[in-house]
Design an enzyme around this catalytic site. Structure first.
Site, PDB file in Angstrom:
ATOM      1  N   THR A 172       0.824  -1.207   0.000  1.00 18.53           N
ATOM      2  CA  THR A 172       0.000   0.000   0.000  1.00 18.53           C
ATOM      3  C   THR A 172       0.858   1.256   0.000  1.00 18.53           C
ATOM      4  OG1 THR A 172      -1.547  -1.206   1.403  1.00 18.53           O
ATOM      5  CG2 THR A 172      -1.839   1.175   1.271  1.00 18.53           C
ATOM      6  N   GLU A 173       0.593   2.160  -0.937  1.00 18.34           N
ATOM      7  CA  GLU A 173       1.293   3.443  -1.019  1.00 18.34           C
ATOM      8  C   GLU A 173       2.806   3.259  -1.078  1.00 18.34           C
ATOM      9  OE1 GLU A 173      -0.568   6.170  -1.291  1.00 18.34           O
ATOM     10  OE2 GLU A 173      -2.505   5.425  -0.635  1.00 18.34           O
TER      11      GLU A 173
END
Lengths: 433, 404
Positions: B145-146
């Site tokens: 994520t990210e």
């Protein structure tokens, strides 16, 4: 008996307890055969007018060219008061910022002008240009007093915002003036600042008045000790509370766990911090109690951060500013109501909670403590005592039941009719002088 | 031969609805369906559908020489299935060409890697399953994520069988090193670390439409020239998929740019490949150490956009405090709520660094986002308690029956 009354707000457009109290009082006066003409900035048209005749101050024309001596004097006397944004009495921060933004853009209040006469439009909300509005309101008040000449015997002004209006009306008409102290600058800021324009207006209003009505002995003492007003001139008339005859059905209550509520402006005066600290103490012992803080104010973000820091955010909820039915619904959902005010001239909210059969905890620094027996009273700073009282009312149903039942009886005995009769006595005393 | 990897991050967070205290105990639908449908269909219309079609035509034209890579989380797949299934169909078509790579990530676009190893593994597994089911391919490369990464996260993903991970080419991690090489992880040195070239990536996302930029207009030729001129073996351009059609709308010429890019790259003697392909071709040139988590967000490239203030920390710890109860109840409805409550976006909206600037938040302020999130989380917690309480007597009687 006929009264010309100056207020700043009237239900349903209210930001705090002043509007509610004015409404109850005018109803009570009507029952006591007193006719009230209520002057309020920007009447919206949907106020309940069965008991009062509302004059919209924005509808009164002020002729700039033919200003008479009195309004001129007021204009001159007031024009030097600088606008001080710190002195906003009570307003939600949104209103404050909105007004201020608008003001910063325009640098003046919106003035509706047409070719025949000049007409002032009031914002009707508190803002950074409040002082300017207070001045203009006073000018319009003189016009109202002229227009209504012969239609009233006494002038009655509520809180500092309308004191200059009351003085102006008194000067124009020669009728006696009664000022009503619902709150003082001392309550709001916690100290007396003689340089504060609000303090000066309050002092001028009390000095010019023929009689002063204080909403509690607590407030009366402040008027005597902090404002130097003659004790013989001040009469205490405790507020009452008005209830709708039938309580609506609020539907199913969602949260089954115990709910402890704070409802009010989230400002220094109301002591929200102490409620948070007490909540944290209670939650250490009883992790399943829910705390609700309903309202808005300049300490809102500060309180949210504190709640997050204490790690109780899953048990401590915020509703924001509540309007209309939601207020009563919130009281009805509560198991305990807490008013930890640092300085509260009266405090009507615990009465509304008691009307729903909710046991209340109030600070000893509140006027309402003088009239209630069936309420737990603690010092606002004593969070241990507050936590203790919350714990007891949540844990011991017998205690909560007793407070709820007896409190209900006690609060239904507090009638505006009785309070209004005392106000009528004050009117009679100034008319006889 | 220098390799160019294009990785597109596809993420459509589920937006929570306005949830008041008065709804607690009564209303257990927490999502803003209208907003979610609108956002999904708008993204589909302006970006996903035209861009997928364009990629398809290029893949056919180049016959195996053009490859791309997608990171698409489970929540986004669910959103597309609900509101824009035609996007999933076109993705499946792309998957069939064999020129498209699907990268592993967390199912809920969550921050689980920062707090809870077992939840992180569970999410990665659930995501892998969803990709296999939806697209018939199995992810070999991981991208958290990210792009959140640290030595510890690298180790966890290596243990899960991902021998390659993509993260940000953050300057404070690289120092003088170039992002355009393959590196080895610090703990498990067999794991390959691929780095996003943030300069070339941000040129596309944030500068392409900017007429004040001295390089505007950016042509495919100029871009290919920059790639050719940069040192290194693998240039990893990783951008949000919304770069194409949303951040830069069609009139900016972004689709024409993409159309012309393959010829410009291949014509300069460079090649396209997937992250997996490039990591296999090129040998790690050194070990990369990253003790503290990095991400692709902000100038700081750290995780403070999601976990930087007391509001975020409180909400985060209260959320993961419910983990055991969710596992105990183990009901699909509750697991779904548990899934979307973990989305990074929920915490992003509570960030105080924005101070009024638009961060795409549906809420008025970080405080407003926090109150709304906590109201929902509290109701969810109460519902979990009620479920557990309802289950208890049943299990006890079962036990009693067994004893008899």
């Amino acid at each position: 008996m006929r009264v010309l009354m100056f207020g700043w707000e009237f239900p349903p457009h209210i930001a705090g307890g002043l509007g509610t109290a004015c409404y109850g009082l005018t109803r009570g006066l009507a029952r006591n055969d007193v006719k009230v003409t209520f002057v309020v900035p920007r009447a919206h048209g949907d106020e309940d007018q069965r008991f009062t005749h509302i004059v919209n101050a924005s509808d009164i024309e002020t002729d700039f060219c033919r200003r008479d001596e009195y309004t001129k004097e007021i204009w001159e006397n007031l024009s030097y008061i600088s606008i001080d944004s710190n002195m906003v009495p009570y307003a939600t921060p949104e209103e404050y910022f909105e007004r201020r933004e608008e003001w910063l853009k325009q640098r003046e209040t919106s003035v509706v002008q047409d070719s025949w006469h000049q007409r002032y439009t009031f914002s009707g909300k508190y803002g950074a240009n409040l002082m300017e509005e207070v001045q203009r309101y006073a000018m319009v008040a003189a016009e109202v007093a002229k227009a209504e000449a012969g239609n009233f015997d006494v002038i009655h002004a509520h809180d500092w915002l309308t004191y200059y209006a009351g003085i102006a009306a008194k000067n124009v008409s020669g009728k006696p003036l009664v000022v009503h102290i619902h709150a003082t600058d001392f309550d709001r800021s916690g100290a007396i600042n003689p340089d504060s324009p609000v303090y000066q207006i309050e002092k001028a209003g009390m000095s010019a008045a023929d009689k002063v009505i204080a909403v509690s002995n607590l407030t009366r003492d402040i008027c005597i000790n902090k404002y130097g007003i003659d004790a013989n001139k001040i009469v205490t008339v405790h507020n009452a509370v008005r209830f709708a005859s039938n309580t609506p059905d609020y539907g199913e209550r969602g949260v089954k766990q115990k709910i402890v509520t704070f409802l009010g402006r989230i400002t220094f005066q109301k002591g929200p911090d102490y409620f948070v600290e007490a909540a944290a103490k209670v939650l250490k012992r009883l992790p399943d109690v829910h705390f609700v803080m309903a309202g808005n104010g300049d300490m809102f973000n500060h309180v949210i951060r504190r709640v997050a820091k204490l790690g109780i955010a899953d048990r401590f909820h915020f509703t924001g500013f509540l309007k209309g039915d939601d207020v009563q619904k919130m009281f009805a959902m509560s198991d305990v109501y807490v008013m930890p005010s640092v300085s509260e001239p009266f405090g009507i909210s615990p009465l509304e909670a008691m009307r729903e059969g909710v046991p209340v905890i109030i600070s000893k620094q509140s006027g309402v403590a003088e009239v209630l027996d069936y309420a737990v009273k603690v010092d606002y700073w004593d969070v241990d005592a507050m936590a203790d009282a919350i714990y007891a009312l949540v844990q011991y149903p017998a205690l909560a039941g007793m407070f709820g039942r007896m409190g209900y009886d006690e609060v239904t005995g507090l009638k505006w009719n009785n309070a209004a009769a005392k106000v009528k006595d004050v009117y009679a005393s100034v008319l006889n002088e | 031969m220098k390799t160019v990897c294009l990785n597109f991050q596809v993420s459509l967070p589920m937006t929570l609805k306005r949830y008041r205290f008065f709804s607690m105990g009564l209303d257990h639908n927490y999502l803003d369906d209208t907003a979610n449908r609108y956002a999904t269909q708008r993204a589909a219309r302006m970006c996903y559908l035209p861009m997928n079609a364009l990629l398809m035509s290029i893949i056919k034209e180049q016959a195996g020489k053009f490859k791309v890579s997608f990171t698409i989380d489970g929540i986004t797949i669910e959103q597309l299935r609900a509101w824009a299934p035609e996007v999933l169909d076109s993705m499946k078509e792309l998957a069939k060409t064999g020129c498209v790579e699907f990268v592993g990530t967390t199912y809920s676009h969550s921050l689980a890697s920062l707090t809870d190893k077992s939840e992180f593994e569970k999410q990665a597994k659930a995501h892998k399953k969803a990709i296999e089911k939806e697209f018939g391919v199995s992810p070999k490369v991981f991208c958290n994520t990210e792009l959140i990464y640290s030595d510890g996260i690298g180790e966890m993903t290596a243990d899960m069988g991902y021998n390659t991970i993509l993260t940000e080419g953050a300057r404070h991690i690289l120092g003088w090193k170039s992002p355009n090489y393959v590196y080895a992880g610090a703990v498990n040195q067999r794991q390959k670390v691929m780095l996003r070239n943030y300069k070339l990536s941000d040129d596309l996302t944030f500068k392409f439409s900017c007429k004040e930029w001295n390089e505007w207009p950016l042509t495919a030729d100029k871009y290919a020239e920059w790639i050719e001129g940069s040192t290194g073996e693998t240039v990893n351009v990783c951008v949000d998929y919304s770069t194409f059609g949303l951040t830069n709308e069609a009139p900016s010429g972004i689709f024409e740019f993409v159309k012309a890019l393959p010829e410009a790259i291949i014509g300069r003697g460079m090649e396209f490949d997937t992250l997996e392909g490039s990591a296999t071709k090129h040998q790690p040139i050194g070990v990369l150490s990253c003790p503290h988590p990095i991400s692709w967000a902000d100038e700081e490239r750290d995780v403070t956009a999601w976990l930087g203030n007391e509001l975020q920390n409180e909400a985060f710890s209260k959320l993961y405090g419910l983990k055991a109860k969710v596992a105990k109840v183990n009901n699909p409805d509750f697991n779904f709520v548990w899934s979307f409550m973990q989305q990074a976006s929920n915490f992003y909206y509570m960030s105080s660094r924005w101070l009024g600037t638009s961060n795409g938040s549906p809420f008025d302020s970080s405080y407003d986002a926090f109150i709304n999130y906590m109201n929902i989380l509290s109701d969810f917690g109460l519902e979990l308690d009620a479920q557990i309480a309802a289950k208890k007597p049943a299990s006890r009687s079962k036990k009693a029956a067994a004893e008899k």
